[in-house]
Design a protein around this motif. Structure first.
Motif, PDB file in Angstrom:
ATOM      1  N   ARG A  34     -28.132  14.628  -0.228  1.00  0.00           N
ATOM      2  CA  ARG A  34     -28.832  14.401   0.613  1.00  0.00           C
ATOM      3  C   ARG A  34     -27.828  13.660   1.797  1.00  0.00           C
ATOM      4  O   ARG A  34     -26.793  13.230   1.336  1.00  0.00           O
ATOM      5  N   ARG A  35     -28.134  13.836   3.114  1.00  0.00           N
ATOM      6  CA  ARG A  35     -27.056  13.074   3.994  1.00  0.00           C
ATOM      7  C   ARG A  35     -27.178  11.615   3.591  1.00  0.00           C
ATOM      8  O   ARG A  35     -28.467  10.949   3.550  1.00  0.00           O
ATOM      9  N   GLN A  36     -26.111  10.824   3.320  1.00  0.00           N
ATOM     10  CA  GLN A  36     -26.090   9.442   2.821  1.00  0.00           C
ATOM     11  C   GLN A  36     -24.783   8.723   3.132  1.00  0.00           C
ATOM     12  O   GLN A  36     -23.747   9.648   3.200  1.00  0.00           O
ATOM     13  N   TYR A  37     -24.801   7.565   3.585  1.00  0.00           N
ATOM     14  CA  TYR A  37     -23.584   6.955   3.582  1.00  0.00           C
ATOM     15  C   TYR A  37     -23.224   6.257   2.458  1.00  0.00           C
ATOM     16  O   TYR A  37     -24.192   5.675   1.617  1.00  0.00           O
ATOM     17  N   LEU A  64     -19.455   9.309   4.984  1.00  0.00           N
ATOM     18  CA  LEU A  64     -20.799   9.877   5.512  1.00  0.00           C
ATOM     19  C   LEU A  64     -21.014  11.240   4.789  1.00  0.00           C
ATOM     20  O   LEU A  64     -20.065  12.112   4.947  1.00  0.00           O
ATOM     21  N   GLU A  66     -22.243  14.519   3.657  1.00  0.00           N
ATOM     22  CA  GLU A  66     -23.461  15.532   4.253  1.00  0.00           C
ATOM     23  C   GLU A  66     -22.846  16.860   3.796  1.00  0.00           C
ATOM     24  O   GLU A  66     -23.462  17.832   4.526  1.00  0.00           O
ATOM     25  N   LEU A  68     -24.190  19.340   1.846  1.00  0.00           N
ATOM     26  CA  LEU A  68     -25.354  19.575   1.156  1.00  0.00           C
ATOM     27  C   LEU A  68     -25.274  21.057   0.729  1.00  0.00           C
ATOM     28  O   LEU A  68     -25.999  21.530  -0.197  1.00  0.00           O
ATOM     29  N   ASP A  92     -34.079  12.624   7.201  1.00  0.00           N
ATOM     30  CA  ASP A  92     -34.085  14.295   7.737  1.00  0.00           C
ATOM     31  C   ASP A  92     -34.268  14.276   9.273  1.00  0.00           C
ATOM     32  O   ASP A  92     -35.024  13.413   9.917  1.00  0.00           O
TER      33      ASP A  92
END
Length: 92
Positions: A34-37, A64, A66, A68, A92
């Motif tokens: 998933r998008r995550q730091y 970051l 991202e 996916l 999201d």
């Protein structure tokens, strides 16, 4: 905390006689879940991208993640110090 789904902490450390941490920890091509730091507190990591570039990150640096879809990235340990990190998934 708008936009943040959760916060997780993790440590990646392995010990094996005669092998370095860097030789033991290499995660082949994968996508971010998933998008995550991802923030590194200790240790170092090398991220390989699909274009062939390698990027190293250490304490206090953030990524970051991202990617996916597509080829994704590789993740490898640098040196013998355990990597301590915080993962902050984004909504999201």
């Amino acid at each position: 905390m708008r936009g943040i789904a959760a916060i997780a902490f993790g440590t990646i450390a392995f010990a094996w006689p005669g092998l370095t941490l860097a030789a033991l920890v290499l995660v082949d091509w994968h996508n971010a879940p998933r998008r995550q730091y991802v923030i590194t507190f200790a240790g170092r990591v090398e991220i390989g991208l699909g274009d062939g570039s390698l990027h190293r990150f250490g304490p206090g640096e953030e990524i970051l993640a991202e990617d996916l879809t597509g080829k994704g990235h590789t993740t490898g340990a640098v040196g013998d110090d355990p990597r301590v990190m915080m993962i902050v998934p984004l909504k999201d």
